[in-house]
Scaffold this motif. Structure first.
Motif, PDB file in Angstrom:
ATOM      1  N   TYR A 101       0.914  -1.167   0.048  1.00  0.00           N
ATOM      2  CA  TYR A 101      -0.025   0.160   0.028  1.00  0.00           C
ATOM      3  C   TYR A 101       1.079   1.373  -0.098  1.00  0.00           C
ATOM      4  CZ  TYR A 101      -3.734  -3.160   1.415  1.00  0.00           C
ATOM      5  OH  TYR A 101      -4.759  -4.273   1.512  1.00  0.00           O
ATOM      6  N   ASP A 102       0.096   2.505  -0.460  1.00  0.00           N
ATOM      7  CA  ASP A 102       0.994   3.657  -0.836  1.00  0.00           C
ATOM      8  C   ASP A 102       1.535   4.092   0.862  1.00  0.00           C
ATOM      9  OD1 ASP A 102       1.387   4.152  -3.499  1.00  0.00           O
ATOM     10  OD2 ASP A 102       0.335   6.040  -3.159  1.00  0.00           O
ATOM     11  N   ALA A 103       0.895   3.913   1.870  1.00  0.00           N
ATOM     12  CA  ALA A 103       1.428   4.440   2.991  1.00  0.00           C
ATOM     13  C   ALA A 103       2.672   3.779   3.361  1.00  0.00           C
ATOM     14  CB  ALA A 103       0.604   3.967   4.094  1.00  0.00           C
ATOM     15  N   SER A 104       3.283   2.672   3.069  1.00  0.00           N
ATOM     16  CA  SER A 104       4.177   1.791   3.159  1.00  0.00           C
ATOM     17  C   SER A 104       5.067   2.091   2.129  1.00  0.00           C
ATOM     18  CB  SER A 104       3.940   0.471   3.422  1.00  0.00           C
ATOM     19  OG  SER A 104       5.091  -0.291   3.447  1.00  0.00           O
ATOM     20  N   LEU A 105       4.677   2.176   0.905  1.00  0.00           N
ATOM     21  CA  LEU A 105       5.469   2.007  -0.279  1.00  0.00           C
ATOM     22  C   LEU A 105       6.063   3.239  -0.807  1.00  0.00           C
ATOM     23  CD1 LEU A 105       6.251  -0.490  -2.173  1.00  0.00           C
ATOM     24  CD2 LEU A 105       4.359   0.259  -3.574  1.00  0.00           C
ATOM     25  N   ARG A 106       5.338   4.325  -0.863  1.00  0.00           N
ATOM     26  CA  ARG A 106       5.229   5.525  -1.414  1.00  0.00           C
ATOM     27  C   ARG A 106       5.968   6.389  -0.442  1.00  0.00           C
ATOM     28  NH1 ARG A 106       1.312   9.724  -2.491  1.00  0.00           N
ATOM     29  NH2 ARG A 106       2.248  11.078  -4.017  1.00  0.00           N
ATOM     30  N   VAL A 107       7.220   7.284  -0.873  1.00  0.00           N
ATOM     31  CA  VAL A 107       8.029   8.029   0.124  1.00  0.00           C
ATOM     32  C   VAL A 107       8.261   9.476  -0.660  1.00  0.00           C
ATOM     33  CG1 VAL A 107       8.967   6.107   1.261  1.00  0.00           C
ATOM     34  CG2 VAL A 107      10.203   6.976  -0.943  1.00  0.00           C
ATOM     35  N   PRO A 108       8.588  10.544   0.178  1.00  0.00           N
ATOM     36  CA  PRO A 108       8.733  11.739  -0.504  1.00  0.00           C
ATOM     37  C   PRO A 108      10.231  11.756  -1.408  1.00  0.00           C
ATOM     38  CG  PRO A 108       9.261  11.877   1.771  1.00  0.00           C
ATOM     39  CD  PRO A 108       8.659  10.504   1.545  1.00  0.00           C
ATOM     40  N   PHE A 109      10.078  12.430  -2.274  1.00  0.00           N
ATOM     41  CA  PHE A 109      11.469  12.797  -2.965  1.00  0.00           C
ATOM     42  C   PHE A 109      11.459  14.201  -3.648  1.00  0.00           C
ATOM     43  CE2 PHE A 109      14.369  13.046  -6.501  1.00  0.00           C
ATOM     44  CZ  PHE A 109      15.717  12.327  -5.981  1.00  0.00           C
ATOM     45  N   MET A 110      12.223  14.895  -3.088  1.00  0.00           N
ATOM     46  CA  MET A 110      12.393  16.332  -3.584  1.00  0.00           C
ATOM     47  C   MET A 110      13.888  16.779  -3.891  1.00  0.00           C
ATOM     48  SD  MET A 110      10.224  16.217  -0.949  1.00  0.00           S
ATOM     49  CE  MET A 110      10.505  17.368   0.324  1.00  0.00           C
ATOM     50  N   ILE A 111      14.255  17.205  -5.139  1.00  0.00           N
ATOM     51  CA  ILE A 111      15.520  17.474  -5.337  1.00  0.00           C
ATOM     52  C   ILE A 111      15.764  18.988  -5.686  1.00  0.00           C
ATOM     53  CG2 ILE A 111      15.439  16.315  -7.632  1.00  0.00           C
ATOM     54  CD1 ILE A 111      18.353  15.413  -7.586  1.00  0.00           C
ATOM     55  N   ARG A 112      16.802  19.397  -5.574  1.00  0.00           N
ATOM     56  CA  ARG A 112      17.089  21.048  -5.961  1.00  0.00           C
ATOM     57  C   ARG A 112      18.547  21.323  -6.303  1.00  0.00           C
ATOM     58  NH1 ARG A 112      17.948  25.980  -1.711  1.00  0.00           N
ATOM     59  NH2 ARG A 112      20.057  24.840  -1.974  1.00  0.00           N
ATOM     60  N   GLN A 113      18.840  21.816  -7.377  1.00  0.00           N
ATOM     61  CA  GLN A 113      20.075  22.392  -7.837  1.00  0.00           C
ATOM     62  C   GLN A 113      19.832  23.655  -8.513  1.00  0.00           C
ATOM     63  OE1 GLN A 113      22.900  20.292 -10.231  1.00  0.00           O
ATOM     64  NE2 GLN A 113      24.307  21.807 -10.062  1.00  0.00           N
TER      65      GLN A 113
END
Length: 458
Positions: free
Chosen positions: A276-288
């Motif tokens: 399920y997404d609550a377990s599987l999906r994580v944040p990902f943000m990247i900046r340059q």
């Protein structure tokens, strides 16, 4: 000029619990700012959502079935250069702070503490790490080659920000890469004073059923949100100082997490290890700044093995042979995702669903999972983001199930995975039918495939 890289990842932070991912109840202005100033991955997944396997996959750029790290507490014996090794070999200073959770010599399943230099995956120039543990206010870590632990009684993320700034502020003759591994918001849910109180009336997600699950979630959601909020404050301090010490146009900053947290969703207490997404999906943000578009979005799924080659390409390095992951560097820069995979392949052989567990595909729209015996879950994530209606047995979706099942079989073979795989090391015995302590301890009264009448422990 090669860019510096700051890679920050927390433990057990699900993507749904950030303002920039649509949660209006939680306060995460500093994480949200990172998304505004850089690119956010809409669907970043932890391909094997549990601590050790994620970290092994992150370090090797390989699926857990390929690097043979299928569950926690397995000896880590990579056959190719880890991400720290590769950057070190290509002229970078390397640093690591926080939880490592990969040093388990054969026969040793405890949390441990000290990690020998040759077991640190190439992070050689600055080490403030430890193998595991979640004591956030009284904890130990190890400095460089010192085998004696250093004791700390401050809030762990705040001290680790100090350590990160110590490393970043050095006079570096080479570009640097620093991994900062935070312990929260992993259990125990004990944020610093004042944080949980902000969220006492926060609404439960709609996929938390009434009964034991909602009672559990109400006891813990405010404290979980409080831990996330405390990390946001620490991240804000880190970023404010980073931008003074390192040129934002020559510094890549990443925030992500190793896996999510169920917290009662779908009736499961069990932290992670679910498709399920609550377990599987994580944040990902990247900046340059100046290179990656502000406010950009990556739509196709991004998986754990992809992170190593993505960082390498963004740094201008070649990508070592033999990785399972595929670089998303160019799509992050120009937004063109035409050549990317439509689905991320995910697996969990040892978990609440007993051996051989489940396998899954997570795409932009569909999530499909099965056990060895039968298809299990199909959700339309575009129209049902909380996964409230399982479509797997609906006749009109039978052709889609057949199509996704064939793709899952193909991806299993591609990943070197098999329903007949096995492991004789690590914590797999805790999930065997003979020793079901994990299952009993995490039951909230909702059955799952293979639970077989397991009852909640007293």
């Amino acid at each position: 000029m090669k860019p510096n890289i700051l890679f920050v990842f927390s433990d057990q932070h699900r993507a749904s619990d950030l303002g920039c991912y649509g949660n209006g109840a939680i306060q995460t202005p500093h994480f949200d700012r990172l998304a505004e100033e850089g690119v956010r991955a809409r669907t970043c997944v932890s391909n094997t959502p549990v601590c050790g396997p994620y970290r092994a996959s992150l370090m090797t750029g390989m699926y857990t079935s390929r690097c043979r790290y299928l569950t926690n507490s397995v000896p880590f014996n990579p056959t190719r250069p880890c991400v720290g090794d590769w950057f070190q070999q290509n002229g970078y200073s390397t640093g690591y702070i926080g939880k490592w959770h990969l040093h388990f010599p054969k026969g040793k399943s405890g949390q441990g503490g000290y990690v020998p230099p040759d077991k640190r995956g190439g992070f050689r120039d600055y080490w403030r790490g430890f193998n595991g543990g979640h004591r956030y206010y009284q904890w130990t870590y190890y400095k460089d080659d010192d085998t004696k632990p250093t004791q700390s009684r401050s809030y762990q993320p705040e001290t680790q920000v100090d350590q990160a700034l110590e490393f970043i502020g050095r006079e570096h003759e080479k570009p640097w890469i620093l991994f900062l591994s935070w312990g929260p918001p992993h259990t125990p849910f004990n944020p610093p004073p004042g944080y949980a109180e902000t969220y006492m009336d926060a609404p439960l997600p709609p996929n938390v059923p009434t009964g034991q699950a909602s009672e559990y979630a109400r006891r813990n959601l405010a404290r979980y949100y409080g831990l996330v909020h405390s990390l946001d404050d620490a991240f804000g301090r880190l970023m404010a100082e980073l931008d003074k010490l390192s040129d934002p146009e020559n510094t890549i900053v990443v925030y992500t997490s190793d896996h999510g947290e169920m917290l009662g969703s779908h009736g499961y207490k069990g932290n992670k290890r679910w498709p399920y997404d609550a377990s599987l999906r994580v944040p990902f943000m990247i900046r340059q700044t100046g290179r990656l578009p502000a406010g950009g979005e990556l739509r196709q799924p991004l998986g754990t093995p992809d992170l190593y080659p993505t960082l390498a390409e963004l740094a201008g390095l070649s990508i070592p042979a033999g990785l399972d992951g595929k670089s998303a560097a160019q799509p992050l820069i120009d937004g063109n995702e035409s050549g990317r995979d439509s689905y991320a392949y995910c697996s969990m052989p040892y978990a609440y669903v007993p051996w051989p567990g489940w396998r899954a595909l997570r795409g932009e729209r569909w999530m499909y999972a099965r056990t060895k015996n039968a298809p299990w879950l199909l959700f339309d994530m575009e129209n049902d983001p909380h996964e409230l209606r399982n479509l797997v047995e609906e006749a009109e979706h039978a052709p889609l199930v057949e199509k996704l099942d064939a793709e899952l079989t193909r991806r299993m073979a591609q990943a070197g995975d098999s329903w007949n795989d096995s492991l004789e090391e690590g914590d797999w015995q805790l999930w065997s039918r003979a020793r079901t302590s994990k299952m009993r301890a995490n039951s909230l009264g909702v059955p799952w495939p293979g639970s077989g009448g397991i009852e909640k422990a007293d």
